[in-house]
Write a protein that holds these residues in place. Sequence first.
Motif, short mmCIF file in Angstrom:
data_model
loop_
_atom_site.label_atom_id
_atom_site.label_comp_id
_atom_site.label_asym_id
_atom_site.label_seq_id
_atom_site.Cartn_x
_atom_site.Cartn_y
_atom_site.Cartn_z
N THR A 199 69.16 4.08 32.35
CA THR A 199 69.03 3.07 31.30
C THR A 199 70.35 2.36 31.02
O THR A 199 70.42 1.14 30.97
N GLY A 259 69.89 -1.43 32.97
CA GLY A 259 70.71 -1.86 31.85
C GLY A 259 71.45 -3.15 32.14
O GLY A 259 71.52 -4.04 31.29
N LEU A 266 69.06 -6.15 32.07
CA LEU A 266 68.70 -6.49 30.69
C LEU A 266 69.86 -7.17 29.98
O LEU A 266 69.68 -8.12 29.23
N MET A 314 67.26 -2.01 25.10
CA MET A 314 67.21 -0.91 26.07
C MET A 314 66.53 0.32 25.48
O MET A 314 65.80 1.02 26.16
N TYR A 343 59.90 -0.40 33.66
CA TYR A 343 60.62 -1.50 33.03
C TYR A 343 60.12 -2.84 33.57
O TYR A 343 59.87 -3.78 32.83
#
Length: 331
Positions: free
Chosen positions: A262, A268, A271, A294, A321
């Motif tokens: 993540t 991560g 994102l 997250m 995700y």
Amino acid sequence: MEQYNEKDFNQAFEEETEKVNAELEKEILFAMIGDVNTGKSSTINQLIGDEVAEVGAKPGETTNIDRYVYRDKIIFVDTPGLDDIEAKHSEETLKFYKEADVVLFFLNAAGTVLSEGELRSFETIRKANKDILFVLNKIDAADDIPGLIRYIKKHTSSRSKVVPISSRTGENIDKLRNEILDILQKKHKEVQFARLIKEKSSTANKWILTASGSATAVGAAPIPGSDFVPLTGIQVGLMVRLAILYEKPLSKAKAKELILATITGNIGKTLFRQVVKFIPGAGSVAGGSIAGGMTLALGYAVKYAYENDIELDAKTLGSLYDFFKEKKQRS
């Protein structure tokens, strides 16, 4: 972006696991009061999602108290109205109200709501325990529910919340469940109750949104690098609680794998880039949004995996995700 620290992760995992395990040792006691026609048994069956009232009844010998025990940890005590018991037994009955984690005070929306006797009982019980919820049942068979709620609040000075439900149709059972969870959270018994009831999804959503909000606040901190330890605690805590909620094993190694995927993996970073595109300037707002986003994505991915019996690892987490990203783009 955050940096992974083994020591901080180990500390967070051990602390969160210890807190949750301590909760799982506790019993939860509900004291219930209400006339025989107020639907107490059907309500607790709806709350739990199982036939608790039929399989767990243990009638009392002297005070007409019935005990319904579910999975050895949740105890519902059905007491008679305080006006209906002999004076010599009233002290024993009041003991249950004093010791109860939550008092469920049942009222019949289709009958006489908050009679003089019920009001006297409320005043007596409230001296022993403030954690009372009025359960206004049978709203499917009554009119002017808002008026009834106003009447109850007026005559009790709004000292306890009123939850209108129908134990027959299931209307507002989620609301009653959430009010109970709010009370139990203050007593560190929320996880115990949540894991034992059949309905999991709404509780999981509540925990995920709360964790995301906390992560957003932490991520917005202006001090560089100051956010990792609390963020680790928030994210690890969320994973531990979700694992207990769905009664799925979560090892330290598995939690570490998911955290690393993540906060330091491509998930991560991707994102992060997406957030920066939509928010001018990285700054504290972008940082907060990244942390919250997250945490939200992590929570929903874990929830989805548990509810669909998907084995969790870094690879499947990445796939989930992508699934949620595409789902959001289509909505």
